[in-house]
Design a protein around this motif. Structure first.
Motif, PDB file in Angstrom:
ATOM      1  N   THR A   6       0.835  -1.188   0.000  1.00  0.00           N
ATOM      2  CA  THR A   6       0.000   0.000   0.000  1.00  0.00           C
ATOM      3  C   THR A   6       0.875   1.244   0.000  1.00  0.00           C
ATOM      4  O   THR A   6       0.636   2.186  -0.738  1.00  0.00           O
ATOM      5  CB  THR A   6      -0.883   0.030   1.255  1.00  0.00           C
ATOM      6  N   ARG A  10       1.095   4.122  -2.787  1.00  0.00           N
ATOM      7  CA  ARG A  10       0.805   5.498  -2.356  1.00  0.00           C
ATOM      8  C   ARG A  10       1.903   6.422  -2.840  1.00  0.00           C
ATOM      9  O   ARG A  10       1.640   7.503  -3.345  1.00  0.00           O
ATOM     10  CB  ARG A  10       0.694   5.491  -0.825  1.00  0.00           C
ATOM     11  N   ARG A  29       7.994   7.771   7.902  1.00  0.00           N
ATOM     12  CA  ARG A  29       6.897   8.122   8.782  1.00  0.00           C
ATOM     13  C   ARG A  29       7.402   7.944  10.213  1.00  0.00           C
ATOM     14  O   ARG A  29       7.985   6.912  10.538  1.00  0.00           O
ATOM     15  CB  ARG A  29       5.712   7.202   8.530  1.00  0.00           C
ATOM     16  N   THR A  32       5.895   6.393  16.172  1.00  0.00           N
ATOM     17  CA  THR A  32       5.390   6.903  17.445  1.00  0.00           C
ATOM     18  C   THR A  32       4.568   5.810  18.116  1.00  0.00           C
ATOM     19  O   THR A  32       4.409   4.725  17.577  1.00  0.00           O
ATOM     20  CB  THR A  32       4.477   8.111  17.218  1.00  0.00           C
ATOM     21  N   THR A  34       1.416   6.449  18.860  1.00  0.00           N
ATOM     22  CA  THR A  34       0.003   6.782  18.606  1.00  0.00           C
ATOM     23  C   THR A  34      -0.759   5.577  18.059  1.00  0.00           C
ATOM     24  O   THR A  34      -1.840   5.247  18.528  1.00  0.00           O
ATOM     25  CB  THR A  34      -0.096   7.941  17.593  1.00  0.00           C
ATOM     26  N   GLY A  35      -0.188   4.911  17.043  1.00  0.00           N
ATOM     27  CA  GLY A  35      -0.865   3.774  16.417  1.00  0.00           C
ATOM     28  C   GLY A  35      -1.185   2.684  17.411  1.00  0.00           C
ATOM     29  O   GLY A  35      -2.256   2.069  17.372  1.00  0.00           O
ATOM     30  N   LEU A  36      -0.269   2.470  18.326  1.00  0.00           N
ATOM     31  CA  LEU A  36      -0.474   1.399  19.302  1.00  0.00           C
ATOM     32  C   LEU A  36      -1.681   1.681  20.193  1.00  0.00           C
ATOM     33  O   LEU A  36      -2.423   0.774  20.548  1.00  0.00           O
ATOM     34  CB  LEU A  36       0.784   1.231  20.143  1.00  0.00           C
ATOM     35  N   PHE A  38      -4.349   3.126  19.288  1.00  0.00           N
ATOM     36  CA  PHE A  38      -5.540   2.762  18.529  1.00  0.00           C
ATOM     37  C   PHE A  38      -5.770   1.253  18.536  1.00  0.00           C
ATOM     38  O   PHE A  38      -6.897   0.781  18.574  1.00  0.00           O
ATOM     39  CB  PHE A  38      -5.408   3.247  17.078  1.00  0.00           C
ATOM     40  N   VAL A  39      -4.680   0.513  18.473  1.00  0.00           N
ATOM     41  CA  VAL A  39      -4.786  -0.933  18.369  1.00  0.00           C
ATOM     42  C   VAL A  39      -5.090  -1.574  19.730  1.00  0.00           C
ATOM     43  O   VAL A  39      -5.659  -2.651  19.812  1.00  0.00           O
ATOM     44  CB  VAL A  39      -3.478  -1.507  17.768  1.00  0.00           C
ATOM     45  N   PHE A  42      -8.612  -3.367  20.860  1.00  0.00           N
ATOM     46  CA  PHE A  42      -8.831  -4.647  20.200  1.00  0.00           C
ATOM     47  C   PHE A  42      -7.859  -5.679  20.728  1.00  0.00           C
ATOM     48  O   PHE A  42      -8.228  -6.823  20.999  1.00  0.00           O
ATOM     49  CB  PHE A  42      -8.661  -4.512  18.677  1.00  0.00           C
TER      50      PHE A  42
ATOM     51  N   TYR B 115      -7.769   1.507  11.880  1.00  0.00           N
ATOM     52  CA  TYR B 115      -7.216   2.826  11.582  1.00  0.00           C
ATOM     53  C   TYR B 115      -5.761   2.900  12.062  1.00  0.00           C
ATOM     54  O   TYR B 115      -4.894   3.437  11.369  1.00  0.00           O
ATOM     55  CB  TYR B 115      -8.057   3.907  12.241  1.00  0.00           C
ATOM     56  N   GLY B 116      -5.506   2.348  13.234  1.00  0.00           N
ATOM     57  CA  GLY B 116      -4.134   2.324  13.754  1.00  0.00           C
ATOM     58  C   GLY B 116      -3.195   1.609  12.814  1.00  0.00           C
ATOM     59  O   GLY B 116      -2.094   2.095  12.514  1.00  0.00           O
ATOM     60  N   PHE B 117      -3.630   0.460  12.312  1.00  0.00           N
ATOM     61  CA  PHE B 117      -2.773  -0.301  11.398  1.00  0.00           C
ATOM     62  C   PHE B 117      -2.651   0.387  10.044  1.00  0.00           C
ATOM     63  O   PHE B 117      -1.632   0.283   9.372  1.00  0.00           O
ATOM     64  CB  PHE B 117      -3.317  -1.714  11.207  1.00  0.00           C
ATOM     65  N   SER B 118      -3.714   1.083   9.641  1.00  0.00           N
ATOM     66  CA  SER B 118      -3.710   1.681   8.312  1.00  0.00           C
ATOM     67  C   SER B 118      -2.845   2.933   8.244  1.00  0.00           C
ATOM     68  O   SER B 118      -2.228   3.214   7.221  1.00  0.00           O
ATOM     69  CB  SER B 118      -5.144   2.006   7.887  1.00  0.00           C
ATOM     70  N   ARG B 119      -2.804   3.722   9.327  1.00  0.00           N
ATOM     71  CA  ARG B 119      -2.237   5.063   9.215  1.00  0.00           C
ATOM     72  C   ARG B 119      -0.963   5.302  10.012  1.00  0.00           C
ATOM     73  O   ARG B 119      -0.310   6.317   9.809  1.00  0.00           O
ATOM     74  CB  ARG B 119      -3.277   6.098   9.655  1.00  0.00           C
ATOM     75  N   PHE B 120      -0.639   4.422  10.946  1.00  0.00           N
ATOM     76  CA  PHE B 120       0.491   4.730  11.823  1.00  0.00           C
ATOM     77  C   PHE B 120       1.531   3.624  11.765  1.00  0.00           C
ATOM     78  O   PHE B 120       1.210   2.448  11.571  1.00  0.00           O
ATOM     79  CB  PHE B 120       0.027   4.915  13.269  1.00  0.00           C
ATOM     80  N   VAL B 174     -11.263  -6.345  11.293  1.00  0.00           N
ATOM     81  CA  VAL B 174     -10.090  -5.463  11.301  1.00  0.00           C
ATOM     82  C   VAL B 174      -9.464  -5.467   9.910  1.00  0.00           C
ATOM     83  O   VAL B 174      -9.118  -4.419   9.350  1.00  0.00           O
ATOM     84  CB  VAL B 174      -9.057  -5.937  12.348  1.00  0.00           C
ATOM     85  N   LYS B 178      -9.398  -2.219   7.543  1.00  0.00           N
ATOM     86  CA  LYS B 178      -8.082  -1.668   7.219  1.00  0.00           C
ATOM     87  C   LYS B 178      -7.947  -1.501   5.711  1.00  0.00           C
ATOM     88  O   LYS B 178      -7.467  -0.486   5.219  1.00  0.00           O
ATOM     89  CB  LYS B 178      -6.966  -2.569   7.740  1.00  0.00           C
ATOM     90  N   ASP B 182      -7.242   1.950   3.863  1.00  0.00           N
ATOM     91  CA  ASP B 182      -6.060   2.088   3.011  1.00  0.00           C
ATOM     92  C   ASP B 182      -6.398   2.770   1.694  1.00  0.00           C
ATOM     93  O   ASP B 182      -5.570   3.465   1.110  1.00  0.00           O
ATOM     94  CB  ASP B 182      -5.457   0.709   2.710  1.00  0.00           C
ATOM     95  N   ARG B 186      -5.217  10.203   1.605  1.00  0.00           N
ATOM     96  CA  ARG B 186      -4.876  10.827   2.888  1.00  0.00           C
ATOM     97  C   ARG B 186      -4.949  12.345   2.855  1.00  0.00           C
ATOM     98  O   ARG B 186      -4.763  12.993   3.882  1.00  0.00           O
ATOM     99  CB  ARG B 186      -3.478  10.386   3.301  1.00  0.00           C
ATOM    100  N   ASP B 187      -5.204  12.917   1.675  1.00  0.00           N
ATOM    101  CA  ASP B 187      -5.151  14.367   1.566  1.00  0.00           C
ATOM    102  C   ASP B 187      -6.139  15.062   2.507  1.00  0.00           C
ATOM    103  O   ASP B 187      -5.827  16.063   3.128  1.00  0.00           O
ATOM    104  CB  ASP B 187      -5.435  14.798   0.119  1.00  0.00           C
ATOM    105  N   LYS B 295     -13.674  -7.251  -3.549  1.00  0.00           N
ATOM    106  CA  LYS B 295     -12.318  -6.913  -3.150  1.00  0.00           C
ATOM    107  C   LYS B 295     -11.600  -8.136  -2.604  1.00  0.00           C
ATOM    108  O   LYS B 295     -10.395  -8.222  -2.649  1.00  0.00           O
ATOM    109  CB  LYS B 295     -12.345  -5.806  -2.100  1.00  0.00           C
TER     110      LYS B 295
END
Lengths: 314, 296
Positions: A6, A10, A29, A32, A34-36, A38-39, A42, B115-120, B174, B178, B182, B186-187, B295
């Motif tokens: 991905t 991108r 990137r 940090t 932060t992502g953790l 969010f996870v 779950f 979202y955590g896995f997708s963006r961070f 999840v 995700k 994805d 992101r704009d 998909k």
């Protein structure tokens, strides 16, 4: 794996205007926490209700723990020996396999047939979708009550209708020979709607101009189905077969409710045997070893399938 | 559209014409197709129709042989008897409460994780993702014994939390969410971030509104799945007043034995809530399955 693809896509797609910004954004990137965060919620559920029980269950399989309580002691591989040499375990695995081998082709082909009908009889579309999918939303107990009533050998609808046209009725759920097949038929009625919708969606995403071009070249309706629709559905067929196979191996509820595993254990599936050993026989240790044997089989089958079909797709 | 009609043999230009002709005189093949389709759909409705037909018969007529579809004396007595006993109302309420818990919690934790896995990026991300996706392979039914022991230790047997909590673990959602996140450019988020919005704010006011279709689909399928789940609620409820609708119908109804009109009346009552949900959300369900499938 997934995220790296991905990210590179991108980088390529986003690189129109200011490519340098995107590269910085993605490649470096900032790492940090932060992502953790969010996870984490779950992950908490996952660890507590899946990973932890999986570890604890493995531990139980080396003990003589009972659901009734009492002192627990280590028994080494006794449970595993008992399970692996238990003919009833192999019988229940066999019953599960029979259900799977009967139900997978029926539920794939039936779904395909019903979707083809719906795709061509467009003016009945909503009515067909309603009829074929509605049973999917029924609770298993409702489906079981209705089918037990229709299968009733002396008072049921099926034998009644057969009698009216002069045919001999069947024992359906009450004979070792027909019980599993009867459950498969009921299951197909109940669950085929999901595969059906997957097929229907795939059919309707085939571009119309492909069909029009074929028509201009003089292809008839059957030829268009055989030469265009079916080949273009091969990915969907793979997906449905994989999902159905994994789903069928996990069969328990409808069989348990309709036959209780009978007659004479002819329809007892492996999950019912795990349930019987742990919750009826109260032998948690033994049930855990069986659960692990079955889990290993399912994981092996799933991975083998994914690898097989992944190779085929390339 | 043209699939249902005979293709023009000469050229594609006269399609409109062909269609109008076809409407007046359908080809034999089309008539046969529609007949088969209609018969198949009617056949599919037989079990439900038979349950309803049985449920409105007087108890004495249900066992008549050969079977009859229509009774001369239709009655709602069976429904009144079943509802009068009250337990089916209680089970429906239990199902509604536990299923709502499962759906809300699943949506919250799965959306956050996806979202955590997708963006961070964070330490151990690939490992964690693999661990969670690997969970898809494990049949939940194989964990019933240790899960039950855990629930006993936590004192959650015969509670709504006990029914709901283990069902919240849905790694497949999840994965699906995700993949959807994805694909969102992101704009928009960058713009919001430059306006000073924090990550939760960005998720809530930028990403979630764009994800409405997939959220609806995941929500509906979680709801249907939890509502119809049998094995776990069956194990974790022992008191009849804590049972969910499927468990109550599956275990207690067997005891009513030969009162077939009442058994079928409770089956029909048990079918109604989700049939209503299905009719209300038919379009979302169909597109939801479609989205997951194409998909996938």
């Amino acid at each position: 794996m997934t995220h790296s693809t991905t990210d590179s896509t991108r980088t390529v797609t986003g690189g129109a205007g200011d490519a340098s910004h995107v590269v910085v954004d993605v490649r470096r990137r900032p790492t940090t926490w932060t992502g953790l965060w969010f996870v984490l919620p779950f992950l908490a559920f996952y660890l507590l209700f899946l990973v932890w029980p999986a570890i604890v269950g493995l531990g139980y399989s080396f003990t003589d723990r009972s659901l009734a309580g009492g002192p627990v002691s280590l028994v080494g591989l006794d449970n595993w020996n008992e399970s692996l040499t238990d003919p009833a375990l192999y019988d229940s695995l066999w019953n599960t396999l029979v259900f799977t081998l009967l139900s997978v082709p029926i539920m794939v082909l039936l779904a395909l047939g019903l979707a083809l009908l719906t795709d061509h009889a467009r003016r009945l579309g909503w009515f067909l979708r309603l009829s074929f999918f509605a049973p999917f939303v029924l609770p298993v107990a409702v489906m079981a009550l209705i089918w037990e009533w229709m299968y009733n050998p002396s008072l049921g609808l099926f034998n009644g209708v057969l009698g009216q046209i002069g045919l001999e009725g069947s024992q359906w759920l009450f004979s070792e020979d027909t019980a599993m097949f009867s459950v498969v038929i009921a299951t197909a009625w109940w669950q085929v709607g999901f595969n059906y919708l997957l097929y229907l969606a795939a059919m309707q995403s085939i571009p119309k101009d492909v069909y029009e071009a074929a028509s201009i070249d003089g292809a008839g309706a059957w030829q268009r189905v055989g030469r265009i629709t079916l080949p273009m559905l091969s990915r969907t067929t793979v997906l449905i077969t994989v999902l159905q196979l994994i789903g069928s191996l996990r069969v328990f509820e409808q069989v348990y409710l309709m036959t209780g595993g009978g007659p004479n254990f002819a329809t007892r599936t492996i999950i019912q045997y795990i349930y019987d050993s742990g919750f009826v026989g109260l032998r948690i240790g033994l049930a855990s070893s069986m659960a692990y044997i079955f889990m290993a089989l399912v994981v092996v089958v799933s991975i083998a399938q994914f690898r097989f079909f992944a190779q085929k797709e390339d | 559209m043209t699939t249902a009609t005979r293709p023009p043999a000469t050229s594609g230009a006269s399609r409109v014409e062909v269609r109008t002709t076809a409407r007046r005189r359908p080809a034999p093949g089309v008539i046969a197709l529609y007949t088969v389709a209609a018969l198949a759909a009617l056949l599919w409705l037989v079990p439900l129709a038979w349950a309803i037909a049985t449920s409105i018969k007087p108890e004495g007529e249900t066992t008549a042989m050969p079977p009859t579809w229509f009774t001369a004396n239709p009655t709602f007595e069976a429904y009144l008897n079943v509802l009068g006993r009250g337990d089916i109302v209680r089970w429906t309420a239990n199902s509604l409460i536990s299923t709502t818990l499962v759906t809300v919690l699943t949506l919250i934790v799965c959306v956050l994780a996806a979202y955590g896995f997708s963006r961070f990026d964070f330490r151990g991300r690939p490992w964690l993702f693999a661990l969670i996706i690997g969970g898809i392979l494990i049949p939940p039914q194989t964990l019933i014994v240790p899960q039950f022991v855990l629930m006993t230790q936590l004192g959650l047997v015969d509670t709504y939390w006990g029914i709901a909590l283990p069902q919240v673990v849905a790694p497949v959602f999840v994965f699906i969410l995700k993949r959807f996140f994805d694909a969102i450019p992101r704009d928009y988020e960058d713009a919001a971030r430059m306006d000073g919005a924090g990550p939760v704010r960005v998720l809530w006011s930028v990403v979630l509104p764009l994800s409405r279709p997939i959220l609806t689909a995941v929500g509906i399928f979680t709801f249907i799945g939890a509502w119809n789940n049998f094995l776990w609620p069956f194990l974790v409820t022992t008191a009849p007043e804590m049972m969910t609708l499927p468990v109550g119908l599956g275990t207690v109804m067997g005891g009513y034995g030969i009162q077939y009109a009442q058994v079928m009346a409770s089956a029909v009552l048990g079918a109604v809530p989700l049939l209503v949900v299905f009719l209300l959300f038919q379009r979302h369900i169909v597109t939801g399955v479609a989205g997951a499938g194409i998909k996938g």
